[in-house]
Design an enzyme around this catalytic site. Sequence first.
Site, mmCIF file in Angstrom:
data_model
loop_
_atom_site.group_PDB
_atom_site.id
_atom_site.type_symbol
_atom_site.label_atom_id
_atom_site.label_comp_id
_atom_site.label_asym_id
_atom_site.label_seq_id
_atom_site.Cartn_x
_atom_site.Cartn_y
_atom_site.Cartn_z
ATOM 1 N N ASP A 102 -69.494 16.016 -12.195
ATOM 2 C CA ASP A 102 -70.848 15.776 -12.668
ATOM 3 C C ASP A 102 -71.151 14.313 -12.334
ATOM 4 O O ASP A 102 -70.265 13.464 -12.375
ATOM 5 C CB ASP A 102 -70.886 16.037 -14.179
ATOM 6 C CG ASP A 102 -72.292 16.364 -14.664
ATOM 7 O OD1 ASP A 102 -73.248 16.119 -13.918
ATOM 8 O OD2 ASP A 102 -72.415 16.849 -15.798
ATOM 9 N N GLY A 105 -75.102 10.951 -14.502
ATOM 10 C CA GLY A 105 -76.469 10.715 -14.965
ATOM 11 C C GLY A 105 -76.657 11.179 -16.396
ATOM 12 O O GLY A 105 -77.161 10.443 -17.242
ATOM 13 N N ASP A 314 -70.600 25.532 -15.949
ATOM 14 C CA ASP A 314 -69.548 24.756 -16.600
ATOM 15 C C ASP A 314 -69.986 24.485 -18.025
ATOM 16 O O ASP A 314 -71.188 24.473 -18.306
ATOM 17 C CB ASP A 314 -69.314 23.415 -15.887
ATOM 18 C CG ASP A 314 -70.387 22.408 -16.236
ATOM 19 O OD1 ASP A 314 -70.229 21.682 -17.228
ATOM 20 O OD2 ASP A 314 -71.416 22.352 -15.529
ATOM 21 N N CYS A 352 -57.871 41.101 -25.580
ATOM 22 C CA CYS A 352 -57.703 39.944 -24.695
ATOM 23 C C CYS A 352 -56.355 40.005 -23.989
ATOM 24 O O CYS A 352 -55.352 40.396 -24.594
ATOM 25 C CB CYS A 352 -57.819 38.658 -25.518
ATOM 26 S SG CYS A 352 -57.638 37.167 -24.517
ATOM 27 N N CYS A 354 -54.859 37.277 -22.621
ATOM 28 C CA CYS A 354 -54.355 35.911 -22.419
ATOM 29 C C CYS A 354 -52.932 35.736 -22.948
ATOM 30 O O CYS A 354 -52.421 36.563 -23.700
ATOM 31 C CB CYS A 354 -55.304 34.887 -23.059
ATOM 32 S SG CYS A 354 -55.009 34.579 -24.812
ATOM 33 N N CYS A 357 -52.735 35.601 -26.853
ATOM 34 C CA CYS A 357 -52.854 36.903 -27.516
ATOM 35 C C CYS A 357 -51.631 37.789 -27.275
ATOM 36 O O CYS A 357 -51.292 38.628 -28.110
ATOM 37 C CB CYS A 357 -54.133 37.604 -27.079
ATOM 38 S SG CYS A 357 -55.612 36.823 -27.788
ATOM 39 N N HIS A 383 -56.787 30.717 -25.082
ATOM 40 C CA HIS A 383 -57.516 31.959 -25.392
ATOM 41 C C HIS A 383 -59.002 31.830 -25.038
ATOM 42 O O HIS A 383 -59.560 32.694 -24.359
ATOM 43 C CB HIS A 383 -57.365 32.334 -26.869
ATOM 44 C CG HIS A 383 -58.321 33.410 -27.277
ATOM 45 N ND1 HIS A 383 -58.108 34.749 -26.996
ATOM 46 C CD2 HIS A 383 -59.555 33.335 -27.847
ATOM 47 C CE1 HIS A 383 -59.160 35.449 -27.412
ATOM 48 N NE2 HIS A 383 -60.052 34.612 -27.934
HETATM 49 ZN ZN LIG Z 1 -56.562 35.773 -25.980
#
Ligand SMILES: [Zn+2]
Length: 424
Positions: A102, A105, A314, A352, A354, A357, A383
């Site tokens: 970025d 600014g 983002d 999930c 991940c 999890c 997560h």
């Molecule tokens: Zn998760």
Amino acid sequence: MRINALPSGNGFTFDISHAPEKSLARAGTISTPHGDIATPAFIPVGTKATVKAVLPETMKELGAQALLSNAYHLYLQPGPDVLDEAGGLARFMNWPGPTFTDSGGFQVLSLGVGFKKVLAMDAQTFRSDDVIAGNKERLAHVDDEGVTFKSHIDGSMHRFTPEVSMQVQHHIGADIIFAFDECTTLHNTRKYQEKALERTRLWGIRCLDEHQKLTLERSQKPYQALYGVIQGAQYEDLRKKAATDMAALRSTDPDSPIGFDGFGLGGALDKKTLGTILTWMNEILPAEKPRHLLGIGAPEDLFVGVENGIDTFDCVLASRIARTSAVYTMVGRNNLSNAINRQAFEPIDDECDCYTCAHYTKAYLHHVFRGKEIIAATLATIHNERFIVRLVDQMRAALISGDYFEFKEQFMGRYKHLSGQARD
Ligand SMILES: [Zn+2]
């Protein structure tokens, strides 16, 4: 001797593979010198060249395709010369993929409102144009040439101009960089918005000139794509004017004027009108160039972005709320510190996939959050980042298979809305 003023075969391309009819949505691939990004995609934020509490290797494993850092923060610390010497942002932080920065600014101008980071702007306490007027309490002052600001780290004075922002971002070396813009708030007067928009347009030309010069001077470095930033707050005519102007903007080199490689859609955006405002801009911007929505990342807003023609997003929200024990689930947000989780021997979300999890229970997370253990931030961030990255990946898959709206209905039917817009 000038050989290649407008780099061709520079390693940056955008290919659209699917674009459903009667929709601005599209799926495609952005190719950069450090790798590809399958779009639409969510780009997690590592403001200071680190996603707080999580290893880059873990970010890769959870499906992040690219990371976004911030030129303002890296300029102050460690300094762009360090990143340049390290071989650029990706190598410096051991990230094996594309990076964005970025422009600074937004961050510099945010100093003007007391370094508030949330764009939904709790600026009601400031009177309209006061927010950027600058006085002894403000940390930033904007003029036609650039912005003078005080470091939030040590109080030292600095000045960003479009040229400085380009120099800083070239030294940091991200694959995708943004033009220096003036980010206003929804509370500025209409007159001020017009003035800021014209200033951003003129800064855009200066960014293109400096970018072209630096690209030629540093031709041994991987090509960096420059995105122009579209502002205009909540005004239809200003948003459309900004999109028209920025799409047409060229550097002043008479022999080979260059334009922007893509566009960043920025500014304070009201949740209720987000879709409408995106349509105003994206119906004008050239379809063949990628579009990034700056600082937006709540699930419901990501859907609005995708169906209105956004390719990348983002937002710091996923990791920021994770550190306060707030986690996303398929039915909305949950707070792991709440007593209800004390003996919840089950994952945060059983749908999930991940790492957290798969291996940890809410009861354990509740325990480490209550005990203020560092691992709490790590596990919750993994997560949340996975949840958001995967959600946008699922939108992409649904766009490709042709059942995007069924997927959206299914998701939103269960998910409880909660707000979220944040840049860092
Ligand atoms: Zn998760």
